[in-house]
Each structure stands twice: as structure tokens, then as C-alpha cells.
Design an enzyme around this catalytic site. Structure first.
Site, PDB file in Angstrom:
ATOM      1  N   ASP A 250      -4.135   3.639  14.288  1.00  0.00           N
ATOM      2  CA  ASP A 250      -3.285   4.211  13.247  1.00  0.00           C
ATOM      3  C   ASP A 250      -3.860   5.549  12.824  1.00  0.00           C
ATOM      4  OD1 ASP A 250      -5.433   3.642  11.610  1.00  0.00           O
ATOM      5  OD2 ASP A 250      -4.384   2.175  10.375  1.00  0.00           O
TER       6      ASP A 250
ATOM      7  N   ARG B 296       0.851  -1.200   0.000  1.00  0.00           N
ATOM      8  CA  ARG B 296       0.000   0.000   0.000  1.00  0.00           C
ATOM      9  C   ARG B 296       0.885   1.249   0.000  1.00  0.00           C
ATOM     10  NH1 ARG B 296      -4.880   1.352   4.264  1.00  0.00           N
ATOM     11  NH2 ARG B 296      -3.202   1.211   5.819  1.00  0.00           N
TER      12      ARG B 296
END
Length: 542
Positions: free
Chosen positions: A449, A168
């Protein structure tokens, strides 16, 4: 074809480069990055301007809807995405995490089908993190990633086939300030994609899969079109057949939810499906409609996957993907095992089981976990209820989702002082770690996160902006928010080691929780704190 040396005119590296990193930052790789940047950066910037125009419309009360100009794409049942690629036919459990060497080894040793190596939300983009991450993936694809710390060895297992690697890159909005091309910082997306693709495309095919990517934070099918153009140029440049790359798109913005068919269409030959990026999706809903009092949500804990707007988004995603023959991936189980409290741990794991059972029964083809210990739970649920490699045959023709369903904010729940403090703790905890170069942090046995920090930040802003009243009867205004921020900062800093960054995190956070200024992304707001840009060195002389 122009020489590498001529392409590298105007390309400068501003970060230090160690001996081990030189195999990544080769002149040939940097020339490829320069080509990507010169070919696509102007389009990227135009699309980011388009986001600003769209936001201004939403601020005035406009609401998104399915696009009339692309109705012919949505209503044409004959077109399909690409068939599942080698290594991506079965994706029933995917583990995700940053690209530090220990995580790479542990993730590839986990009992899962794929590993999403993350340069985005779970990584703080320090220069070292980004380049060493590329080194680690380079080595992992050549099965040379084993290492030792003290007496502890980290070695790739040899008793089974390892998970398929998916990378990613950063979203379109982020830059890589340590590399400039013609005086401008590189796109973080193109930097992460370009380095990984250049060094690993043929190696991954040789190993039986291919260069595969997760694509984050998109807000329109035009942004997917840009990725498709990047993929085509990249494959043409190295002489790889088009369609070898595959990209799974995270539907993690409310605007992208109205363009799912179109996003798959733009990527068709390169599409490997869509994923429900749940926390970013909630963040996007609050962010996009932050000026609209009809979109005020209760405490984060009340915004579950079963509330109307989340349930509608999941159903539409599964229906859309399966209509087009591509995977519909489920969301993240962020829990971390609670080793010192068996009772609390079992309650947490029961929550994971319920979440994964809901996903597999809804029709998802796979799901995410953040910790190897959760893999077994997810595997058991999916194996039991999905004995096939995927369930693309579950068409969900019973589903009819319209504009009102995706925008249905009928979410039961309250706004509490405990909810405010929890948001402050998560935001502060994440920002403090990020400034230290750590992109994901365990808080209360959940792996937090950037996405979860963004939800926390945006809710606080929204509650102050609209002057909500808590369940305890307290009006949430600027003074109250800053008072609680000060208290939570002192509490967290008091428990933390000396030299912690809570004071600096609070300075940034204080500007984001008063219903006034609102940064586009926390990561953009904090980025200059973790850059180590030094004097420019010509790329050709590295």
C-alpha cells in the site's frame, strides 16, 4: 442555531452525485462538514506549517528528543486513558482493508475481533471510492450491505457476532478537492470522519459499540489535540456524551514516537491506545533524516522488527500504553496465501507465525492481518499466549528507552541491485494501480500500500543522495537509478494489459529517485491524476 441553508452558503460539491450517494451527501451532513472545516481548518494548516519548520531543523542536523516542556505529563504516573470501550475490550486480531463493498462483506465475515475500514493508505481517494465507501459503511452498520455479482452472492454471516468496525480517515496533510468550503478544498480527514460520524454515530451505539477511529500520520501531540477538539465538537453537535468516540493512534512517524505519552494524554477520554504502524514508521525515519548520512538504511528486507530502532519503538509503545491503561496494538502481516506453491506458502506462513509470536510475547494486545486467510494463524498464536482479552497488566517495567535507542541505526545488511530493483517494482506497481484508482496491490504475494511504496521511494532517494555503493561495487547515482527505473518500467509494462499506467507512473517516479526533488507524500504528488472535479454545485441544491 443557524439554519442548514445559511451554513451551506459557500459550500460547493464538485464531484458527481448518484442517486445511491445522495443519502450520504445530504444537506444536513454537508452542513456538519462545513462546521468542522470552518472550526478546525486554520489550526490544521498551522500544524502542517509547523511540520515544515521541524523538517528544516532536521535537515540542518537537529535530532528529536523527548520534550522538556511536557516532562510533567510523562513523569506523572496517576493519569490514565479511557477504559476500553464496548467492542474494543478484546482486539486480539484486527483485519484491515479498503471500503469497497466486497472487502466490507469479507472483512466483517472474517474470524477476527475488529475490522479497520480504511479511507487512507489502502484506498486511492477517487471521488467514487470515498463516497461509495461511506455508502458501504452506512449499509454495513444497518446490516444491509449484501449484494450479488453475476451468480455470486456476498452476504453477511448470521451465525456469529460480527467484528467491531473501526474507520481510518485520511491524514491531516490530505485534502478532498471535490468539496470546497468558502473557496478552499476540504480537509480529507474532516471529510472522512465527518460523514461517517454524522451518519453512523448513534447507529453504532445502538448496535453495541460506537463511532471508533484509527488516526494516522500524526507527528506531534498537538495534532492529537486537534483530533480531540474535533471529537468534542462532533459529540456536542449531535447531543452524544463526550467520550463515546474512541481513537486509536498509529505511531507511524519517528517524531510521534517521542510524544506517545502526550498523544494519549491529549486524547485521554477518547483514547483506545496506540498501534505500531511499522512500514510508515520506517518511511518516516528515512524521510525525516533524508539529508543525514548517519541514517542510510540497507535493503528494505534487512529492516526487520528486531533491528535496534524498531525494537526500541515497539518496547516503548507497549510500556507507554500499558502504563496508561490503553491497548498496544501490533503491526501488519501483509502476506497473501501462495495458492500454487505449497512449499513457498508454508515458508511465508511460518514467517507470519514468528512475527505474531514476537508481538504477543512482547506484550501487544492484538495484531493486524491484511487477508482473512491469515486470521486463523494470528488467532491461534494470540489465543495460546494471551488467554485473556488483552494483556494491559504486562507493564514492561524492565524497559528503559532513551533518545539514542529510538535513533539507533545500527542495522546490519547491504544495499544491492536486487534491492534497488525490488524498490522500483513496488513503487511503480503501487503508483500505477493508484493512478487507476486502486489503493492496495498484491506484489510478490505481499499486499503493498502507500506505506510500502513510500519506503521504496524514500530509500531510492536516500541512496542516490548519499552516493552509496552496492554490494556488487556499483555507485548509486542519478544515471544508474534512472537506467534501472527505465528497465523495470519496460519489464512491468510489457507484462501488463494494454492501457496500463506504467509510463505515467514512471514519469512521476523519475522525479523522486534522483536524490533531488522529494515530494512530501506520493499520495499528494499523484492526487490530481485521480480527481474528477467538475463544475461547482451549491451544496444546498443537491
Amino acid at each position: 442555531m443557524p439554519s442548514t441553508e445559511s451554513i451551506l452558503q459557500g459550500v460547493n460539491v464538485l464531484g458527481p452525485v448518484s442517486e445511491s450517494q445522495k443519502k450520504i451527501l445530504t444537506p444536513e451532513a454537508l452542513a456538519f462538514l462545513a462546521l468542522l472545516q470552518r472550526s478546525f481548518n486554520s489550526t490544521r494548516k498551522a500544524l502542517l506549517e509547523r511540520r515544515k519548520i521541524r523538517q528544516a531543523e532536521l535537515d540542518k542536523g537537529a535530532l528529536p528528543d523527548f520534550l522538556p516542556e511536557t516532562r510533567h505529563i510523562r513523569e506523572n504516573p496517576t493519569w490514565k486513558g479511557a477504559p476500553p470501550a464496548p467492542g474494543l475490550v478484546d482486539r486480539r486480531v484486527e483485519i484491515t482493508g479498503p471500503t469497497d463493498r466486497k472487502m466490507v462483506v469479507n472483512a466483517l465475515n472474517a474470524d477476527v475481533w475488529t475490522y479497520m475500514a480504511d479511507f487512507e493508505d489502502s484506498s486511492a481517494p477517487t471521488w467514487d471510492n470515498m463516497i461509495n465507501g461511506q455508502v458501504n459503511l452506512y449499509d454495513a452498520n444497518r446490516r444491509q450491505v449484501d449484494f450479488k455479482i453475476g451468480n455470486k452472492e456476498y452476504k453477511l454471516r448470521t451465525d456469529k457476532k460480527l467484528p467491531t468496525l473501526i474507520v481510518r480517515p485520511r491524514g491531516w496533510h490530505l485534502e478532498e478537492k471535490h468539496v470546497t468550503v468558502d473557496g478552499e478544498p476540504m480537509s480529507g480527514s474532516l471529510f472522512d470522519f465527518g460523514l461517517y460520524f454524522f451518519h453512523n454515530a448513534f447507529q453504532t451505539v445502538k448496535m453495541g459499540f460506537g463511532p471508533y477511529f484509527y488516526l494516522p500520520k500524526m507527528e506531534s501531540h498537538l495534532e492529537a489535540r486537534l483530533w480531540n477538539d474535533v471529537f468534542n465538537l462532533a459529540q456536542d453537535y449531535i447531543g452524544m456524551p463526550r467520550g463515546t468516540i474512541r481513537g486509536t493512534v498509529l505511531i507511524e512517524t519517528i517524531l510521534a514516537a517521542f510524544e506517545m505519552d502526550e498523544i494519549i494524554y491529549e486524547l485521554r477520554d477518547h483514547s483506545s491506545g496506540l498501534n505500531c504502524g511499522r512500514w510508515d514508521y520506517i518511511f518516516s525515519v528515512i524521510k525525516k533524516f533524508r539529508q543525514n548520512s548517519n541514517f542510510v538504511l540497507p535493503d528494505r528486507s534487512a529492516v526487520t522488527m528486531t533491528v535496534p530502532f524498531m525494537d526500541a519503538y515497539v518496547k516503548l509503545l507497549i510500556q507507554t500504553c500499558h502504563k496508561r491503561g490503553v491497548h498496544a496494538m501490533g503491526g501488519m502481516a501483509a502476506q497473501i496465501p501462495i495458492k500454487d506453491d505449497p512449499k513457498a506458502n508454508e515458508a511465508a506462513m511460518e514467517g507470519v507465525r514468528a512475527d505474531k509470536l514476537r508481538e504477543v510475547k512482547a506484550g501487544h494486545d492484538g495484531t493486524w492481518v491484511a487477508h482473512p486467510a491469515l486470521a486463523g494463524i494470528a488467532v491461534d498464536i494470540f489465543n495460546k499466549h494471551m488467554p485473556t482479552p488483552n494483556q494491559l497488566f504486562v507493564r514492561r517495567e524492565d524497559v528503559t528507552i532513551g533518545q539514542n535507542d529510538l535513533l539507533n541505526m545500527n542495522v546490519p545488511g547491504q544495499i544491492t541491485e536486487a534491492g534497488i530493483r525490488k524498490n522500483l517494482n513496488i513503487g511503480l506497481g503501487y503508483m500505477e494501480a493508484w493512478i487507476r484508482g486502486v489503493g492496495c496491490v498484491p506484489i510478490n504475494y505481499l499486499m503493498e500500500d502507500a506505506a510500502t511504496a513510500e519506503v521504496s521511494r524514500s530509500q531510492l532517494w536516500q541512496w542516490v543522495r548519499h552516493g552509496v555503493t552496492t554490494a556488487e561495487g556499483k555507485k548509486v547515482d542519478k544515471q544508474y537509478a534512472l537506467k534501472l527505473l527505465k528497465e523495470q518500467t519496460q519489464e512491468l509494462a510489457g507484462k501488463a494489459p494494454q492501457g496500463n499506467k506504467y509510463g505515467l507512473a514512471a514519469q512521476y517516479f523519475s522525479g523522486q529517485v534522483t536524490g533531488e526533488d522529494y515530494a512530501d507524500f506520493l499520495t499528494s504528488l499523484l492526487y490530481n491524476e485521480i480527481t474528477s472535479a467538475g463544475p461547482a454545485r451549491a451544496a444546498a441544491k443537491l
